[in-house]
Scaffold this active site. Structure first.
Site, PDB file in Angstrom:
ATOM      1  N   ASN A  64      10.638   1.580   2.613  1.00 45.96           N
ATOM      2  CA  ASN A  64       9.377   1.628   3.342  1.00 45.96           C
ATOM      3  C   ASN A  64       9.546   2.536   4.553  1.00 45.96           C
ATOM      4  O   ASN A  64      10.581   2.487   5.218  1.00 45.96           O
ATOM      5  CB  ASN A  64       8.977   0.207   3.802  1.00 45.96           C
ATOM      6  N   ALA A 112       0.800  -1.220   0.000  1.00 51.26           N
ATOM      7  CA  ALA A 112       0.000   0.000   0.000  1.00 51.26           C
ATOM      8  C   ALA A 112       0.834   1.271   0.000  1.00 51.26           C
ATOM      9  O   ALA A 112       0.393   2.311  -0.490  1.00 51.26           O
ATOM     10  CB  ALA A 112      -0.947  -0.005   1.201  1.00 51.26           C
ATOM     11  N   CYS A 156     -27.585 -17.426 -12.397  1.00 55.12           N
ATOM     12  CA  CYS A 156     -27.649 -18.726 -11.721  1.00 55.12           C
ATOM     13  C   CYS A 156     -29.096 -19.146 -11.470  1.00 55.12           C
ATOM     14  O   CYS A 156     -29.963 -18.303 -11.251  1.00 55.12           O
ATOM     15  CB  CYS A 156     -26.934 -18.669 -10.376  1.00 55.12           C
ATOM     16  N   THR A 177      -0.001   5.188  -1.577  1.00 51.60           N
ATOM     17  CA  THR A 177      -0.362   6.347  -0.752  1.00 51.60           C
ATOM     18  C   THR A 177       0.099   7.639  -1.424  1.00 51.60           C
ATOM     19  O   THR A 177      -0.518   8.689  -1.248  1.00 51.60           O
ATOM     20  CB  THR A 177       0.251   6.259   0.663  1.00 51.60           C
ATOM     21  N   HIS A 218      -3.296 -10.239  -4.228  1.00 45.52           N
ATOM     22  CA  HIS A 218      -4.515 -10.089  -3.420  1.00 45.52           C
ATOM     23  C   HIS A 218      -5.736  -9.719  -4.259  1.00 45.52           C
ATOM     24  O   HIS A 218      -6.747  -9.274  -3.723  1.00 45.52           O
ATOM     25  CB  HIS A 218      -4.295  -9.054  -2.310  1.00 45.52           C
ATOM     26  N   SER A 262       5.122  -3.553   4.904  1.00 48.96           N
ATOM     27  CA  SER A 262       5.808  -3.929   6.144  1.00 48.96           C
ATOM     28  C   SER A 262       6.108  -5.416   6.193  1.00 48.96           C
ATOM     29  O   SER A 262       6.752  -5.892   7.129  1.00 48.96           O
ATOM     30  CB  SER A 262       4.952  -3.536   7.358  1.00 48.96           C
ATOM     31  N   ASP A 279      -5.452  -1.834  -6.686  1.00 46.76           N
ATOM     32  CA  ASP A 279      -5.873  -0.589  -7.342  1.00 46.76           C
ATOM     33  C   ASP A 279      -5.543  -0.522  -8.835  1.00 46.76           C
ATOM     34  O   ASP A 279      -5.983   0.393  -9.521  1.00 46.76           O
ATOM     35  CB  ASP A 279      -5.249   0.620  -6.633  1.00 46.76           C
TER      36      ASP A 279
END
Length: 260
Positions: free
Chosen positions: A225, A25, A154, A29, A118, A202, A103
């Site tokens: 980071n 992330a 469905c 940012t 993810h 992290s 994103d």
């Protein structure tokens, strides 16, 4: 930023021919997207449970309201960090980006070899038949239908068997890369790298956090980071606690000096 560490990382990146990048992330940012775990992150205003598979099935309408407001950012633009990585891929220096982000900013910047570990917020899928809906379509459904999250394709009588879930990996959930084949593919990509570059994560969420362990012995691990990670003091680790964009700009200017 300590100049000696920056110079060391610059040299490592300049000499590398197969960089694999892990992003979280923190790289987004700088495009105005909230992270999750910082003092201003999403989990400060809502518990982790809200992004769990259990909560999705318990309250799909409420889940969608939260997800669309906080996880879907179609207006966001790539920042210089994304753009430099895309250029390094074009130049043959970066072979793959493996990201926790949902994103799509790496692809917007022009990166092609991106593994969205993810998942993505661009689409949603029926959990029964697999029919795919765009998130824009789901927003329209939300505004015009009561059970907007129930698939129309469905015939299964039980509604909760044909819920349409965003294609993101939730807590308690799995994704396409969470199979043995997918996980082994990621491990193989990392094992072939001659430099592992970690940006804006992290490295505390499994299984993503385990990936640096699969690099070959002696392969440098560069971490940019603002927060700490479990790998900061490990062998062959090089850590810069600074802005990703500013750091990559300085490295890139050394590797690819601007034409005056």
């Amino acid at each position: 930023m300590e100049s000696s560490m920056l110079q060391t990382c610059t040299n490592l990146i300049q000499n590398a021919k197969n960089i694999v990048v892990l992003t979280g992330a923190g790289i987004s940012t700088e495009s105005g997207i909230k992270d999750f775990r910082s003092q201003t992150g999403i989990y400060q205003m809502a518990p982790e449970y809200i992004l769990s598979l259990d909560n999705f099935y318990h309250d799909p309408a409420g889940f969608y309201q939260f997800a669309i407001e906080n996880l879907y950012h179609p207006e966001a633009l790539p920042n210089q960090g994304h753009e430099i990585l895309a250029q390094w891929e074009t130049n043959g220096k970066v072979s793959h980006i493996i990201t926790q982000n949902i994103d799509g900013l790496h692809q917007k910047a022009g990166s092609v070899k991106v593994i969205e570990f993810h998942g993505t917020m661009k689409t949603a899928s029926c959990q029964n038949c697999g029919n795919t809906y765009s998130t824009e379509e789901m927003i329209t459904r939300l505004n015009t239908m009561e059970d907007f999250y129930v698939c129309d394709h469905c015939s299964t009588p039980a509604k909760n068997e044909r819920y349409i879930k965003p294609d993101v990996v939730l807590f308690g959930d799995t994704g396409e890369w969470f199979t043995m084949e997918g996980f082994n593919e990621v491990i193989n990509i990392i094992h072939q790298a001659d430099c592992l570059l970690v940006l804006g994560t992290s490295l505390k969420v499994t299984p993503f956090s385990t990936f640096p362990q699969y690099r070959r012995e002696g392969t440098p691990l560069i971490i940019v980071n603002k927060g700490d990670s479990p790998y900061d003091n490990s062998k062959d680790s090089y850590v810069i606690h600074e802005s990703i964009g500013k750091t990559l700009i300085k490295i890139d200017h050394h590797i690819n000096p601007p034409i005056s």
